[in-house]
Design an enzyme around this catalytic site. Structure first.
Site, short mmCIF file in Angstrom:
data_model
loop_
_atom_site.label_atom_id
_atom_site.label_comp_id
_atom_site.label_asym_id
_atom_site.label_seq_id
_atom_site.Cartn_x
_atom_site.Cartn_y
_atom_site.Cartn_z
N HIS A 35 0.89 -1.10 0.14
CA HIS A 35 -0.07 0.05 0.10
C HIS A 35 0.89 1.19 -0.19
O HIS A 35 2.05 1.17 0.49
CB HIS A 35 -0.94 -0.10 1.22
CG HIS A 35 -1.78 1.01 1.30
ND1 HIS A 35 -1.32 2.23 1.82
CD2 HIS A 35 -3.36 0.95 1.19
CE1 HIS A 35 -2.81 2.89 1.94
NE2 HIS A 35 -3.76 2.16 1.57
N CYS A 59 -4.79 2.62 -3.53
CA CYS A 59 -3.58 3.22 -3.00
C CYS A 59 -2.41 2.23 -3.16
O CYS A 59 -1.64 1.95 -2.30
CB CYS A 59 -3.56 3.43 -1.41
SG CYS A 59 -4.86 4.76 -1.21
N LYS A 99 -10.61 -0.75 10.32
CA LYS A 99 -10.74 -2.06 9.54
C LYS A 99 -11.29 -3.09 10.47
O LYS A 99 -11.28 -4.19 10.08
CB LYS A 99 -9.60 -1.98 8.73
CG LYS A 99 -9.31 -1.05 7.61
CD LYS A 99 -8.29 -1.53 6.76
CE LYS A 99 -7.54 0.04 6.16
NZ LYS A 99 -8.11 0.23 4.90
N ASP A 101 2.94 -4.64 8.14
CA ASP A 101 1.78 -3.77 7.76
C ASP A 101 0.48 -4.79 8.02
O ASP A 101 0.15 -5.49 6.90
CB ASP A 101 1.70 -3.07 6.61
CG ASP A 101 0.32 -2.28 6.12
OD1 ASP A 101 -0.39 -2.40 6.90
OD2 ASP A 101 0.39 -1.76 4.99
N GLN A 125 -4.61 -4.88 6.73
CA GLN A 125 -5.67 -5.87 6.18
C GLN A 125 -5.87 -7.08 6.99
O GLN A 125 -6.86 -7.59 6.85
CB GLN A 125 -5.53 -6.11 4.72
CG GLN A 125 -5.59 -4.67 3.98
CD GLN A 125 -7.20 -4.30 3.85
OE1 GLN A 125 -8.02 -5.19 4.05
NE2 GLN A 125 -7.08 -3.15 3.64
N1 PMP Z 1 -1.84 -0.72 4.62
C1 PMP Z 1 -2.83 -1.42 4.17
C2 PMP Z 1 -2.46 -2.79 3.27
C3 PMP Z 1 -4.17 -0.95 3.88
O1 PMP Z 1 -4.92 -1.59 3.27
C4 PMP Z 1 -4.25 0.58 4.53
C5 PMP Z 1 -5.64 1.12 4.11
N2 PMP Z 1 -6.28 0.94 3.04
C6 PMP Z 1 -3.31 1.17 4.98
C7 PMP Z 1 -2.05 0.39 5.12
C8 PMP Z 1 -3.47 2.29 5.67
O2 PMP Z 1 -4.38 2.41 6.62
P1 PMP Z 1 -5.06 3.84 7.36
O3 PMP Z 1 -5.34 4.52 5.68
O4 PMP Z 1 -6.01 3.58 8.10
O5 PMP Z 1 -3.81 4.64 7.77
#
Ligand code: PMP
Length: 407
Positions: free
Chosen positions: A124, A365, A227, A201, A204
């Site tokens: 991401h 993203c 999430k 990270d 997910q």
């Molecule tokens: N890493 C991953 C794999 C994600 O899916 C996301 C959110 N789409 C993030 C990081 C970032 O999370 P946040 O926008 O809640 O900070």
């Protein structure tokens, strides 16, 4: 089919009863953000009605009450991921802030010009850009472990990147764009064998599986509350105590100090050293309520049920002519990314919305993942524990109809 209590769970999520464009809502955008159960909504409302005051600094009853609830939530997070100590749980705004925190504290203190940081091809943006910023600041180099066309990490290529210059591995546990679950335990062991710390990270992964940070032996684990059926604006940075203790603070301000004079300030101990300023008090308590709720259902049961949903959706999608699934890893979480011949993902999203179906269309993203597959975007249906096979049928009927009319 397991006896997963999905009907009962659905009743706990009031938004699932919404009508969208006159149709029953089919909410399949869970990888972007999950809906909230009454337990979380009520917990937050209860804070503001009965328990709200600023924390840590007051002697009055409400402040003590709020502080106790806030710190109890920290312990819930600790138990949920099996951290060794609640001092290892730092509250942040979300996974994004947690990665930036690590880059700007651990990274600035330990990573120098010529050093290398290893990520993967399926990250991401929030696990790419903070490291690029650190590389610009320090002269370090970002290395990217490749993936194959199924969207699986090419493990040998990853291992070949680890060398004396590697100072950190930062890897997504489960990809938001593809659903791929990485072999993180093996990756951590390989990195540790070379003395390299590993950050996962978990944004997910966390709502879909039981995570045990001690069993994984990861050095850092980051995730977002929203999430995990909890509130937005709150997230968690887990770090091993010794690492966190050696790291400089991130932001300066109230609550993160022991003493302040104009000449010099002394910082507070863990976890407060990394929590400058008034935190999102009610949201931390709401996250604690989400964890209690999930604990009662059981993460193993959730994982098993969602695996059934994904298998069902994959099989149904495979039968649709003109639909290509993007991301077919053997180890995969409940995400179905796809493209259709001649129909742009944004049009898929808009047309499904007219049927009450919420999916996401875009680059998620993860622009480098889109580049890898040579697509501008994908449509993504992402499942949660409250979704059903009937909802997947509604999705598949919607897609089939789309192809008939526009394809
Ligand atoms: N890493 C991953 C794999 C994600 O899916 C996301 C959110 N789409 C993030 C990081 C970032 O999370 P946040 O926008 O809640 O900070």
């Amino acid at each position: 089919m397991t006896t997963f209590p999905v009907a009962k769970i659905r009743v706990d999520f009031p938004i699932l009863a919404e009508k969208i464009r006159g149709k029953d809502l089919v909410y399949l955008d869970n990888a972007a953000s999950c809906q909230k159960p009454n337990a979380v909504i009520d917990a937050i409302s209860n804070v503001y009605r009965h328990e709200y005051a600023n924390i840590h600094r007051g002697v009055h009853t409400l402040s003590v009450r709020a502080t106790d609830k806030f710190e109890a939530a920290r312990e819930k997070v600790q138990r949920f991921i099996n951290a060794a100590s609640s001092k290892e749980i730092i509250f942040v705004r979300g996974a994004t802030e947690a990665v930036n925190l690590i880059a700007q504290t651990y990274g600035r203190a330990n990573i120098k010009a010529g050093d290398e940081i290893v990520i993967t091809a399926m990250e991401h943006h929030s696990n790419i850009v903070p490291w690029q910023m650190l590389c610009e600041q320090t002269g370090a180099v970002l290395k990217v472990a490749p993936m194959n066309t199924q969207g699986e990490l090419i493990y040998d290529a990853f291992e070949a990147l680890l060398n004396d210059k590697t100072k950190l591995v930062a890897v997504v546990h489960m990809s938001n764009a593809l659903g791929t679950i990485n072999p993180v335990k093996k990756m951590i062991d390989a990195a540790h064998a070379k003395g390299i710390p590993v950050m996962l990270d978990g944004a997910q992964a966390i709502p879909h599986m039981a995570v045990d940070v001690q069993a994984l032996d990861c050095d850092f684990y980051v995730f977002s509350g929203h999430k995990l059926y909890g509130p937005s604006g709150i997230g968690v940075l887990y770090g091993k105590q010794a690492l966190l203790e050696a790291m400089p603070p991130y932001q300066g301000g109230g609550d993160m100090i022991k003493t302040v004079t104009f000449e010099k300030s002394q910082y507070a101990g863990l976890p407060h050293k990394f929590e400058a300023g008034t935190p999102s008090i009610a949201d931390v308590i709401g996250l604690g309520a989400a964890i209690d709720y999930l604990h009662d259902i059981g993460m193993e049961a959730i994982a098993a049920y969602e695996a059934e949903l994904l298998d069902y959706a994959t099989e149904k999608a495979s039968q649709i002519k003109g639909l290509r699934i993007i991301g077919e890893a053997a180890e995969k979480g409940a995400i179905l990314s796809f493209v259709l011949d001649r129909i742009h993902p944004h049009d898929i999203g808009t047309m499904l919305d007219s049927l009450g179906i919420a999916i996401r269309a875009g680059h998620h993203c993860a622009m480098p993942v889109m580049d890898f597959y040579g697509v501008p975007a994908t449509a993504r249906a992402s499942f949660a524990m409250y979704n059903t096979k009937e909802e997947i049928d509604v999705l598949m009927a919607g897609i089939t109809n789309l192809i008939e009319v526009f394809g």
